[in-house]
Design a protein around this motif. Structure first.
Motif, PDB file in Angstrom:
ATOM      1  N   LEU A   1       7.256   3.369  -8.330  1.00  0.00           N
ATOM      2  CA  LEU A   1       8.153   2.615 -10.138  1.00  0.00           C
ATOM      3  C   LEU A   1       6.544   2.651 -10.986  1.00  0.00           C
ATOM      4  CD1 LEU A   1      10.241   0.678  -8.385  1.00  0.00           C
ATOM      5  CD2 LEU A   1      10.875   2.820  -9.377  1.00  0.00           C
ATOM      6  N   GLY A   2       5.449   2.595 -10.317  1.00  0.00           N
ATOM      7  CA  GLY A   2       3.908   2.586 -10.608  1.00  0.00           C
ATOM      8  C   GLY A   2       4.749   0.640 -11.165  1.00  0.00           C
ATOM      9  N   PRO A   3       3.093   0.262 -11.618  1.00  0.00           N
ATOM     10  CA  PRO A   3       2.393  -1.239 -11.350  1.00  0.00           C
ATOM     11  C   PRO A   3       3.427  -2.167 -12.297  1.00  0.00           C
ATOM     12  CG  PRO A   3       0.535   0.273 -11.939  1.00  0.00           C
ATOM     13  CD  PRO A   3       1.754   0.839 -11.978  1.00  0.00           C
TER      14      PRO A   3
ATOM     15  N   HIS B   1       6.870  -4.351 -10.979  1.00  0.00           N
ATOM     16  CA  HIS B   1       6.693  -6.274 -10.991  1.00  0.00           C
ATOM     17  C   HIS B   1       8.229  -6.133 -11.369  1.00  0.00           C
ATOM     18  CE1 HIS B   1       2.875  -6.148  -9.084  1.00  0.00           C
ATOM     19  NE2 HIS B   1       2.023  -6.323 -10.575  1.00  0.00           N
ATOM     20  N   GLY B   2       8.215  -5.465 -12.271  1.00  0.00           N
ATOM     21  CA  GLY B   2       9.514  -5.816 -12.845  1.00  0.00           C
ATOM     22  C   GLY B   2      11.121  -6.459 -12.210  1.00  0.00           C
TER      23      GLY B   2
ATOM     24  N   ALA C   1      10.381  -1.938  -1.421  1.00  0.00           N
ATOM     25  CA  ALA C   1      10.361  -0.760  -1.613  1.00  0.00           C
ATOM     26  C   ALA C   1      10.080  -0.978  -3.467  1.00  0.00           C
ATOM     27  CB  ALA C   1      12.057  -1.320  -2.001  1.00  0.00           C
ATOM     28  N   THR C   2       9.708  -2.665  -4.156  1.00  0.00           N
ATOM     29  CA  THR C   2       8.866  -2.022  -5.294  1.00  0.00           C
ATOM     30  C   THR C   2       7.569  -1.886  -5.086  1.00  0.00           C
ATOM     31  OG1 THR C   2       8.941  -3.841  -5.688  1.00  0.00           O
ATOM     32  CG2 THR C   2      10.484  -3.556  -6.180  1.00  0.00           C
TER      33      THR C   2
ATOM     34  N   PRO D   1       0.581  -1.561  -0.046  1.00  0.00           N
ATOM     35  CA  PRO D   1      -0.195  -0.196   0.098  1.00  0.00           C
ATOM     36  C   PRO D   1       0.712   1.094   0.188  1.00  0.00           C
ATOM     37  CG  PRO D   1       0.051  -0.942   1.973  1.00  0.00           C
ATOM     38  CD  PRO D   1       0.468  -1.704   1.168  1.00  0.00           C
ATOM     39  N   ALA D   2       2.383   1.070   0.778  1.00  0.00           N
ATOM     40  CA  ALA D   2       2.881   2.148   0.304  1.00  0.00           C
ATOM     41  C   ALA D   2       4.752   1.976   0.638  1.00  0.00           C
ATOM     42  CB  ALA D   2       2.146   2.648   1.924  1.00  0.00           C
TER      43      ALA D   2
END
Length: 208
Positions: free
Chosen positions: A43-45, A49-50, A160-161, A37-38
């Protein structure tokens, strides 16, 4: 421990763990359990994920390399390896290993990193994660300490991601490869013995 008992316990424990994590997240208003959630980084979705998958793969490769470096060289690592062989016995085969790896990796990540960590924080979650990896005797103490460390590493990737994809992939990959290694390699076997060279994992029919 018999193969049937291991599979029964695995499916029961990790199904409850995953369901509890999903239920807790839904109760907290977070139906998307795979997304933090935070996150620390925005980075954006897609990028999140990458980055998570890349970091998870790197952690898995490093962990597997260290395992194969340490077991032949350090007494504590050999004792832990043998302890797992003694505990799991002949139950590790082509059916049991992937089921154990998938259930433990997915169930634990959904519960600890996905549900618990956003609620109580990285430090507390990592310590609790280590404590649930306590073994029946002192040979398992390095496993407990390693679980705490991995809790911090996998938790940091998620935090982090913003994505749980990397921790899940790393957890499943590490468990699958190391269970295979435990079944294949016996450090107590004399030089020249097939078990010393690490034969391939075989099915139960092939063992006859």
């Amino acid at each position: 421990m018999s193969r049937r008992r291991i599979l029964t316990l695995t499916l029961a424990v990790y199904s409850v763990m995953a369901a509890t994590g999903l239920g807790w997240a839904a109760f907290r208003g977070r139906p998307l359990l795979l997304v933090h959630p935070a996150p620390w980084l925005e980075l954006g979705p897609l990028a999140g994920h990458g980055a998570s998958l890349g970091a998870g793969a790197a952690v898995a490769l490093l962990t597997l390399a260290l395992t194969r470096l340490w077991v032949p060289r350090f007494r504590w690592a050999r004792e832990l390896h043998v302890a797992f062989r003694d505990t799991l016995g002949d139950a590790l085969d082509r059916v049991t290993v992937p089921i154990l790896a998938l259930c433990s990796g997915i169930g634990e990540e959904l519960f600890f990193r996905g549900a618990l960590q956003p609620s109580i924080g990285l430090v507390a979650t990592s310590v609790i994660f280590g404590l649930v990896h306590l073994g029946p005797d002192r040979r398992f103490w390095p496993w407990t300490a390693w679980a705490v460390a991995m809790g911090f590493v996998l938790g940091a990737i998620h935090e982090a991601t913003g994505s749980l994809a990397g921790p899940i992939v790393a957890h499943v990959w590490i468990n699958h490869a190391n269970l295979h290694y435990i079944a294949a390699f016996d450090p107590r076997a004399p030089d020249g013995d097939d078990r010393r060279r690490g034969p391939r994992l075989v099915g139960r029919r092939e063992r006859r």
